[in-house]
Design a protein around this motif. Structure first.
Motif, PDB file in Angstrom:
ATOM      1  N   VAL A 161      42.742  22.803  30.251  1.00 40.64           N
ATOM      2  CA  VAL A 161      43.832  22.510  29.322  1.00 40.64           C
ATOM      3  C   VAL A 161      44.484  21.194  29.733  1.00 40.64           C
ATOM      4  N   PRO A 162      44.364  20.130  28.939  1.00 39.41           N
ATOM      5  CA  PRO A 162      44.956  18.853  29.335  1.00 39.41           C
ATOM      6  C   PRO A 162      46.469  18.847  29.230  1.00 39.41           C
ATOM      7  N   ARG A 163      47.068  17.948  29.945  1.00 44.00           N
ATOM      8  CA  ARG A 163      48.516  17.755  29.941  1.00 44.00           C
ATOM      9  C   ARG A 163      49.037  17.670  28.505  1.00 44.00           C
ATOM     10  N   GLY A 164      50.129  18.407  28.237  1.00 44.08           N
ATOM     11  CA  GLY A 164      50.764  18.309  26.932  1.00 44.08           C
ATOM     12  C   GLY A 164      50.251  19.288  25.901  1.00 44.08           C
ATOM     13  N   VAL A 165      49.312  20.144  26.263  1.00 46.28           N
ATOM     14  CA  VAL A 165      48.815  21.176  25.343  1.00 46.28           C
ATOM     15  C   VAL A 165      49.502  22.493  25.698  1.00 46.28           C
ATOM     16  N   GLY A 166      50.135  23.136  24.711  1.00 44.58           N
ATOM     17  CA  GLY A 166      50.868  24.367  24.933  1.00 44.58           C
ATOM     18  C   GLY A 166      49.945  25.545  25.186  1.00 44.58           C
ATOM     19  N   ASN A 167      50.325  26.406  26.143  1.00 43.43           N
ATOM     20  CA  ASN A 167      49.523  27.559  26.545  1.00 43.43           C
ATOM     21  C   ASN A 167      50.209  28.860  26.146  1.00 43.43           C
ATOM     22  N   SER A 168      49.410  29.852  25.748  1.00 48.02           N
ATOM     23  CA  SER A 168      49.956  31.189  25.513  1.00 48.02           C
ATOM     24  C   SER A 168      48.866  32.224  25.767  1.00 48.02           C
ATOM     25  N   TYR A 169      49.309  33.392  26.248  1.00 52.48           N
ATOM     26  CA  TYR A 169      48.362  34.423  26.661  1.00 52.48           C
ATOM     27  C   TYR A 169      48.908  35.800  26.295  1.00 52.48           C
ATOM     28  N   GLN A 170      48.009  36.665  25.826  1.00 50.68           N
ATOM     29  CA  GLN A 170      48.374  38.043  25.539  1.00 50.68           C
ATOM     30  C   GLN A 170      47.382  38.955  26.248  1.00 50.68           C
ATOM     31  N   ALA A 171      47.882  39.779  27.180  1.00 52.82           N
ATOM     32  CA  ALA A 171      47.009  40.667  27.947  1.00 52.82           C
ATOM     33  C   ALA A 171      46.414  41.737  27.035  1.00 52.82           C
ATOM     34  N   LEU A 172      45.109  41.930  27.133  1.00 49.53           N
ATOM     35  CA  LEU A 172      44.424  42.947  26.343  1.00 49.53           C
ATOM     36  C   LEU A 172      44.017  44.147  27.176  1.00 49.53           C
ATOM     37  N   ALA A 173      44.391  44.118  28.456  1.00 48.16           N
ATOM     38  CA  ALA A 173      44.101  45.249  29.345  1.00 48.16           C
ATOM     39  C   ALA A 173      45.213  45.334  30.382  1.00 48.16           C
ATOM     40  N   ASP A 174      45.491  46.552  30.826  1.00 42.04           N
ATOM     41  CA  ASP A 174      46.483  46.712  31.882  1.00 42.04           C
ATOM     42  C   ASP A 174      46.025  45.974  33.141  1.00 42.04           C
ATOM     43  N   GLY A 175      46.980  45.409  33.885  1.00 38.90           N
ATOM     44  CA  GLY A 175      46.660  44.764  35.155  1.00 38.90           C
ATOM     45  C   GLY A 175      45.904  43.455  35.019  1.00 38.90           C
ATOM     46  N   THR A 176      46.053  42.769  33.914  1.00 33.61           N
ATOM     47  CA  THR A 176      45.362  41.490  33.735  1.00 33.61           C
ATOM     48  C   THR A 176      46.011  40.412  34.617  1.00 33.61           C
ATOM     49  N   VAL A 177      45.172  39.638  35.287  1.00 31.63           N
ATOM     50  CA  VAL A 177      45.656  38.562  36.154  1.00 31.63           C
ATOM     51  C   VAL A 177      45.025  37.247  35.716  1.00 31.63           C
ATOM     52  N   TYR A 178      45.858  36.260  35.404  1.00 24.17           N
ATOM     53  CA  TYR A 178      45.369  34.908  35.113  1.00 24.17           C
ATOM     54  C   TYR A 178      45.501  34.069  36.381  1.00 24.17           C
ATOM     55  N   SER A 179      44.551  33.192  36.570  1.00 21.21           N
ATOM     56  CA  SER A 179      44.611  32.220  37.659  1.00 21.21           C
ATOM     57  C   SER A 179      44.558  30.830  37.051  1.00 21.21           C
ATOM     58  N   TYR A 180      45.387  29.935  37.556  1.00 23.33           N
ATOM     59  CA  TYR A 180      45.282  28.574  37.035  1.00 23.33           C
ATOM     60  C   TYR A 180      45.544  27.530  38.115  1.00 23.33           C
ATOM     61  N   LEU A 181      44.641  26.577  38.154  1.00 20.77           N
ATOM     62  CA  LEU A 181      44.771  25.408  39.013  1.00 20.77           C
ATOM     63  C   LEU A 181      45.517  24.331  38.244  1.00 20.77           C
ATOM     64  N   VAL A 182      46.415  23.625  38.913  1.00 21.28           N
ATOM     65  CA  VAL A 182      47.148  22.532  38.275  1.00 21.28           C
ATOM     66  C   VAL A 182      47.105  21.306  39.178  1.00 21.28           C
ATOM     67  N   ASN A 183      47.220  20.113  38.575  1.00 18.97           N
ATOM     68  CA  ASN A 183      47.096  18.887  39.370  1.00 18.97           C
ATOM     69  C   ASN A 183      48.431  18.194  39.624  1.00 18.97           C
ATOM     70  N   ASP A 184      49.515  18.956  39.556  1.00 25.23           N
ATOM     71  CA  ASP A 184      50.806  18.470  40.026  1.00 25.23           C
ATOM     72  C   ASP A 184      51.608  19.678  40.481  1.00 25.23           C
ATOM     73  N   HIS A 185      52.601  19.435  41.315  1.00 23.49           N
ATOM     74  CA  HIS A 185      53.378  20.537  41.861  1.00 23.49           C
ATOM     75  C   HIS A 185      54.495  20.949  40.908  1.00 23.49           C
ATOM     76  N   TYR A 186      54.698  22.228  40.782  1.00 26.52           N
ATOM     77  CA  TYR A 186      55.772  22.774  39.957  1.00 26.52           C
ATOM     78  C   TYR A 186      57.123  22.379  40.548  1.00 26.52           C
ATOM     79  N   VAL A 187      58.029  21.943  39.684  1.00 27.95           N
ATOM     80  CA  VAL A 187      59.387  21.600  40.100  1.00 27.95           C
ATOM     81  C   VAL A 187      60.346  22.494  39.325  1.00 27.95           C
ATOM     82  N   ALA A 188      61.094  23.317  40.026  1.00 31.31           N
ATOM     83  CA  ALA A 188      62.023  24.243  39.375  1.00 31.31           C
ATOM     84  C   ALA A 188      63.141  23.486  38.666  1.00 31.31           C
ATOM     85  N   GLY A 189      63.556  24.015  37.524  1.00 28.55           N
ATOM     86  CA  GLY A 189      64.694  23.449  36.823  1.00 28.55           C
ATOM     87  C   GLY A 189      64.360  22.476  35.717  1.00 28.55           C
TER      88      GLY A 189
END
Length: 463
Positions: free
Chosen positions: A110-138
């Motif tokens: 998913v390139p920068r600037g593309v909105g993401n959304s996810y709906q779990a279709l099974a209990d206990g679903t886990v998404y993993s995602y690698l990102v190329n910048d560090h999250y900054v709170a706020g």
């Protein structure tokens, strides 16, 4: 088990990766991220720096549509999810959508600037995602309402169903018509007040312009404080070009700082941030020995003086940035003090100059250098070193001087000639390369047609 393969989507730059999954009675194994194989298939070498996990307790957990200023590689560790994306970037593709079901066999870049959304279709679903910048709170970024009618995402579990679980914030995100699109990464031009910097600013009008007083490239603290996450392209036109002063103790230190240490710092930042770095070099990295067809990009360095040594060092350190262009040039002419303006002034003042006749090369107008920069960046030419000068027949400085006299309405015979050795006698000068012609074949191979130097000279003086 299917083969690893990559598919494009209607959203530019967004890719679906089909992952081979090895299964047996114990479960399964997959290579979730394999840089070498995936890059070979067309996935960007996006340089992930953080891995995040999202656990969803129950089927129906729905998240989004969130937009962040970094690239993502999203996959499912366990369970299944319906995933949808909306292009939130400024441009023609704004609002483009794509959705698919994701399980352990599917990953999405998913390139920068593309909105993401996810709906779990099974209990206990886990998404993993690698990102190329560090999250900054706020910090806040564009978001879109999950029920936006323009996007018209066909949620398998209707959003108004009791089974669908949404956060209060996601329920109140704006509709597409009220979203402020994410701006593209910016361009930074260093050395903006120099001849080349001014030419680059004309070709990249939206760039941020800085000189030493706005951003000292030799100051670690200043570099650390700069908002590099906002930038995708650096055009490093900053340099120490006082060839003769570079031979003095003070000039030597300044030249090494500006031409080697500063590019090294930019290269480290570019590598860490995934920024494209364009750096400008010189024929002075060579000793000026005659080479049939001109000096080529892969010729070994052999600088004669301190200036050439520092520029060669800059070339080497910039090559350490994965996304780099080194544009090697010669005899640069732009707005401000330069050889052509000096000859035109001498002609008008009635001065008959003696000009060296054994140094041969081509003029490079800063407009040509800026045009080549824009071409290489826009066409995404292969990274590396390119010679960039104006084209046409190589000439000596004396021949160019006579041409300036002629084009300004003066007798070219007023220009006499001297050898480099004769001109330097009794002066404290740095050695000059005699043969400065650069081969332009590699640049031409990218589709760039170099403007003739003689024609460019006439246009420059006419302007």
């Amino acid at each position: 088990m299917s083969d690893l393969r990559v598919e494009t989507t209607p959203i530019p730059g967004m890719l679906v990766v089909h992952l081979p999954v090895h299964r047996d009675d114990r479960g399964w194994f997959k290579e979730n991220w394999q840089r070498e194989k995936m890059v070979a298939l067309g996935l960007p070498d996006f340089g992930p720096v953080q891995n995040n996990m999202s656990f969803n307790v129950a089927r129906g957990a729905t998240r989004g549509i969130h937009t962040e200023p970094w690239d993502k590689f999203v996959s499912v560790a366990t369970g299944r999810a319906f995933s949808a994306w909306v292009d939130m970037r400024e441009g023609l593709s704004f609002g483009a959508t794509y959705w698919t079901e994701v399980d352990e066999s599917i990953a999405v870049f998913v390139p920068r600037g593309v909105g993401n959304s996810y709906q779990a279709l099974a209990d206990g679903t886990v998404y993993s995602y690698l990102v190329n910048d560090h999250y900054v709170a706020g910090k806040t970024y564009p978001a879109l309402n999950l029920a936006d009618p323009t996007a018209a995402i066909p949620w398998p579990i209707p959003l108004d169903s009791p089974e669908a679980e949404l956060s209060a914030k996601d329920r109140t995100n704006p509709l597409l018509g009220d979203v402020q699109p994410m701006q593209p990464r910016r361009t930074l031009i260093t050395g903006c007040r120099g001849q080349l910097g001014r030419a680059l600013a004309a070709v990249f009008p939206d760039a941020t312009l800085v000189d030493l007083d706005e951003l000292d490239l030799t100051d670690d603290a200043a570099l650390a404080a700069w908002p590099w996450e906002e930038y995708g392209l650096i055009l490093n036109a900053a340099a120490y070009t006082a060839v003769d002063k570079a031979e003095t103790p003070e000039g030597r230190a300044t030249a090494w700082a500006a031409n080697a240490a500063a590019p090294a710092a930019l290269a480290r930042l570019a590598a860490a941030r995934g920024i494209t770095l364009v750096h400008y070099s010189t024929d002075y990295v060579f000793d000026g020995s005659p080479v049939p067809g001109g000096h080529r990009e892969d010729e070994g360095f052999a600088p004669l003086g301190v200036y050439g040594q520092t520029k060669a060092a800059g070339d080497l350190v910039v090559a350490g940035a994965p996304r780099h262009y080194v544009l090697r040039t010669s005899w640069v002419i732009g707005e401000g003090h330069n050889f052509v303006r000096t000859m035109a002034r001498l002609a008008a003042d009635g001065v008959d100059p003696a000009v060296v006749s054994d140094q041969v090369g081509r003029l490079t107008f800063t407009s040509e250098l800026a045009r080549a920069t824009a071409h290489l960046v826009a066409t995404e030419a292969p990274y590396g070193t390119y010679n960039v000068t104006n084209g046409g027949t190589p000439r000596s400085w004396a021949e160019y001087a006579r041409r300036v006299f002629e084009l300004t309405g003066h007798d070219p015979a007023r220009v006499s000639t001297v050898t480099t050795e004769e001109y330097a006698a009794g002066k404290d000068l740095s050695p000059r390369p005699l043969h400065s012609t650069l081969a332009l074949d590699k640049l031409a191979g990218t589709g760039f047609v170099s403007a003739d130097a003689d024609e460019a000279l006439a246009a420059y003086l006419a302007g």
